[in-house]
Scaffold this motif. Structure first.
Motif, short mmCIF file in Angstrom:
data_model
loop_
_atom_site.label_atom_id
_atom_site.label_comp_id
_atom_site.label_asym_id
_atom_site.label_seq_id
_atom_site.Cartn_x
_atom_site.Cartn_y
_atom_site.Cartn_z
N UNK A 245 0.92 -1.07 -0.11
CA UNK A 245 0.11 -0.19 -0.06
C UNK A 245 0.89 1.21 -0.10
N UNK A 246 0.22 2.55 -0.28
CA UNK A 246 0.91 3.61 -0.54
C UNK A 246 1.67 4.00 0.90
N UNK A 247 2.94 4.19 0.81
CA UNK A 247 3.78 4.58 2.14
C UNK A 247 3.70 5.98 2.29
N UNK A 248 4.20 6.25 3.54
CA UNK A 248 4.29 7.85 3.97
C UNK A 248 5.75 8.13 3.61
N UNK A 249 5.99 9.34 3.02
CA UNK A 249 7.18 9.95 2.58
C UNK A 249 7.64 10.82 3.80
N UNK A 250 8.76 10.65 3.70
CA UNK A 250 9.58 11.45 4.99
C UNK A 250 10.91 12.00 4.64
N UNK A 251 10.92 13.39 4.66
CA UNK A 251 12.05 13.99 3.98
C UNK A 251 12.15 15.53 4.57
N UNK A 252 13.58 16.13 4.55
CA UNK A 252 13.64 17.53 4.86
C UNK A 252 14.50 18.19 4.26
N UNK A 253 14.72 17.89 2.80
CA UNK A 253 15.29 18.54 2.06
C UNK A 253 16.51 18.98 2.16
N UNK A 254 16.96 20.12 1.95
CA UNK A 254 18.22 20.84 2.26
C UNK A 254 18.19 21.23 3.66
N UNK A 255 17.48 20.86 4.48
CA UNK A 255 17.70 21.32 6.21
C UNK A 255 18.52 20.23 6.49
N UNK A 256 19.66 20.68 7.44
CA UNK A 256 20.68 19.94 8.05
C UNK A 256 20.11 19.32 9.35
N UNK A 257 18.99 19.71 9.58
CA UNK A 257 18.26 19.10 10.71
C UNK A 257 19.20 18.82 12.04
N UNK A 258 20.04 19.95 12.20
CA UNK A 258 20.89 20.04 13.50
C UNK A 258 20.20 20.10 14.65
N UNK A 259 19.03 20.93 14.77
CA UNK A 259 18.31 21.28 16.02
C UNK A 259 17.19 20.22 16.03
N UNK A 260 17.30 19.16 15.24
CA UNK A 260 16.17 17.82 15.25
C UNK A 260 16.82 16.88 14.71
N UNK A 261 17.85 16.36 15.29
CA UNK A 261 18.61 15.19 14.54
C UNK A 261 18.04 13.87 14.51
N UNK A 262 17.02 13.85 15.34
CA UNK A 262 16.19 12.65 15.66
C UNK A 262 14.75 12.57 14.97
#
Length: 405
Positions: A245-262
Motif C-alpha cells: 500500500x501507499x507509503x508515508x514519505x519522510x524528507x527534510x530536503x536541504x535542512x541539515x536538521x541540526x536542531x532536530x537530529x532524531x
C-alpha cells in the motif's frame, strides 16, 4: 534580448529559476542561470540544456560546515555580505548586457549584487520573492533576524515593517553601498526598498501562497515557477511502491536538521506505529533508516512529481517547493517547519485543510504520530485531492511572457 537569472540559496531557490529558464528557452530566449556551483544544481539544469554560471561557494558544503563547526563571529558578517555582493555583481555583470533582463532572488546580498550589476551594464532588473513573507505587507510580520528582535511591545505589522528598514540598513547598507560606490553607482539610503524595487514579483501559487491586496500594493503575482520533471523513479523504489500500500514519505530536503537530529527516526517510528510503510529521502541531512526492514526504502534525490501521487502522506520541512509538489499530487501533509518561510507554509497547509502544521521544529514520536494520524484522516485526503485540481501550473509561462512584453 537575453535573460540572466540569479540566486544564491538551496534547491528551493534554484529550481524555480530552472522552471522559468525552460519556459524562456521554449520561447526562443537565450537564458543563463547564475547560481551556486553545487553539483546537483548543475546536473539538474543540464538536463534541460540550461547553462549554469557558478557563483560563490557550494551551498551544501557551507551548510554542513556551519552545522559541524563553530558559528561565524558576528563581526565577520559585514565581510561575508560584502563578498557575496561582489561575487554576484561580477558574475552577473559579466553575463548580462545592455537591453538584457536580470531576474534575481535568494539571499539579500546576492540580490543586491545582481541588481547593481544590472544597473552597471544597463539591463532591466526584476526582483522575485518565492514566498509572500519576504515582501512588506500589513497581513504578516517581517522575518526576525538574529540579534535584531522586534520592537518591544509592537504587534502592528505596518510598524514592524517600518522598523525592518532600520534592521536591513544596519545589516546590509554599508557593504552594499561600498560596492555600489566602487563601481560608480549612487549609494542608497533605504537598501531594502531599493533592492526589492517598487514592483516586486511573487512566484507562488495564488491558492497556496496568496497575496492579500491592500492600498498601495504593487506586487505582481505570477504563480509558482514549476520545473517539469520527466525522470523515471529508480527501479528499486518503483518495485517497493508496487509491493504494498501507499507509503508515508519522510524528507527534510536541504535542512541539515541540526536542531532536530532524531526527526527522521521519530517520523519513521510514527508511520510504523500507524501501520504505514515509509519512503525516507536522505536529503542534505544524510538521513538513513535505522534498520533493514522491508517496510522502508531510503532514496536520494528523486522526482517528487512521479513519487508524490503514490504516497499516503508527506512529512517534510515546509519548503515552498515540497509543499507545492505535495499539494499538486493531492498528498496530505505533515509540516515540521525549521526556519524562515517554513512556518508560513505549515500554517497554509493547516488553513487549507490539506494537512497538519507541527507545533515547533523538534518533533517527538508522540507528536508526529498524532499529526500523521490526523493527516491520514479520510476528510483530509479528500480535501487534498480536491485542492490539487485548483493549483495552477502555468506560473513560469506567465512570468516568461511578462518578461517579453
Amino acid at each position: 534580448m537575453r535573460v540572466v537569472l540569479s540566486t544564491y540559496g538551496s534547491r528551493g531557490d534554484v529550481q524555480p529559476l530552472a522552471g522559468l529558464a525552460v519556459k524562456l528557452r521554449e520561447l526562443g530566449v537565450p537564458v543563463r542561470v547564475c547560481a551556486p556551483p553545487d553539483e546537483e544544481f548543475a546536473r539538474r539544469l543540464a538536463v534541460d540544456g540550461v547553462e549554469l554560471v557558478p557563483v560563490g561557494p557550494a551551498v551544501q558544503a557551507a551548510v554542513r560546515a556551519a552545522v559541524k563547526g563553530a558559528p561565524p563571529a558576528p563581526g565577520d558578517f559585514p565581510r561575508r555580505v560584502a563578498t557575496m555582493v561582489g561575487q554576484f555583481h561580477e558574475a552577473v555583470a559579466a553575463t548580462a548586457g545592455p537591453g538584457d533582463t536580470v531576474v534575481a532572488t535568494g539571499l539579500f546580498p546576492a540580490v543586491a549584487g545582481a541588481q547593481a550589476a544590472a544597473e552597471t551594464v544597463g539591463a532591466r532588473f526584476r526582483y522575485v520573492a518565492l514566498q509572500p513573507t519576504m515582501l512588506p505587507s500589513p497581513h504578516h510580520p517581517p522575518f526576525e533576524y538574529p540579534g535584531h528582535p522586534y520592537l518591544p511591545g509592537v504587534t502592528d505589522n505596518r510598524e514592524l515593517w517600518q522598523d525592518n528598514i532600520r534592521t536591513m540598513n544596519a545589516l546590509f547598507r554599508e557593504p552594499v553601498n561600498a560596492r555600489r560606490a566602487s563601481v560608480g553607482l549612487p549609494t542608497v539610503d533605504n537598501v531594502r526598498d531599493h533592492v526589492l524595487t517598487d514592483s516586486p514579483w511573487l512566484a507562488t501559487d495564488q491558492l497556496l501562497g496568496p497575496w492579500p491586496e491592500f492600498a498601495g500594493s504593487t506586487v505582481v503575482q505570477t504563480g509558482a515557477w514549476l520545473l517539469p520533471d520527466h525522470r523515471p523513479l529508480p527501479a528499486g523504489l518503483a518495485a517497493f511502491l508496487d509491493a504494498g500500500e501507499a507509503p508515508v514519505y519522510v524528507g527534510f530536503g536541504s535542512m541539515p536538521m541540526g536542531g532536530a537530529p532524531d526527526a527522521a527516526r521519530e517520523a519513521v517510528t510514527a508511520a510504523r506505529a500507524l501501520g504505514r510503510r515509509v519512503v525516507l529521502a536522505r536529503g542534505w541531512a544524510e538521513l538513513a533508516l535505522a534498520d533493514g526492514g522491508d517496510d522502508g526504502f531510503a532514496v536520494g534525490e528523486v522526482n517528487q512529481q512521479a513519487l508524490f501521487p503514490r504516497i499516503a502522506a508527506a512529512v517534510h520541512h515546509g519548503g515552498a517547493g515540497t509543499t507545492t509538489a505535495a499539494a499538486l499530487a493531492g498528498a496530505p501533509q505533515v509540516v515540521v517547519p525549521q526556519m524562515v518561510d517554513q512556518p508560513y507554509w505549515a500554517g497554509r497547509v493547516a488553513e487549507l485543510g490539506i494537512g497538519v502544521a507541527h507545533e515547533g521544529a523538534v518533533p517527538t514520536v508522540d507528536s508526529l504520530t498524532d499529526a500523521l494520524r490526523a493527516a491520514l484522516a479520510p476528510e483530509v485526503a479528500a480535501r487534498a485531492t480536491a485542492l490539487a485540481r485548483e493549483v495552477r501550473t502555468d506560473g513560469a509561462e506567465v512570468a516568461a511572457k511578462l518578461l517579453l512584453a
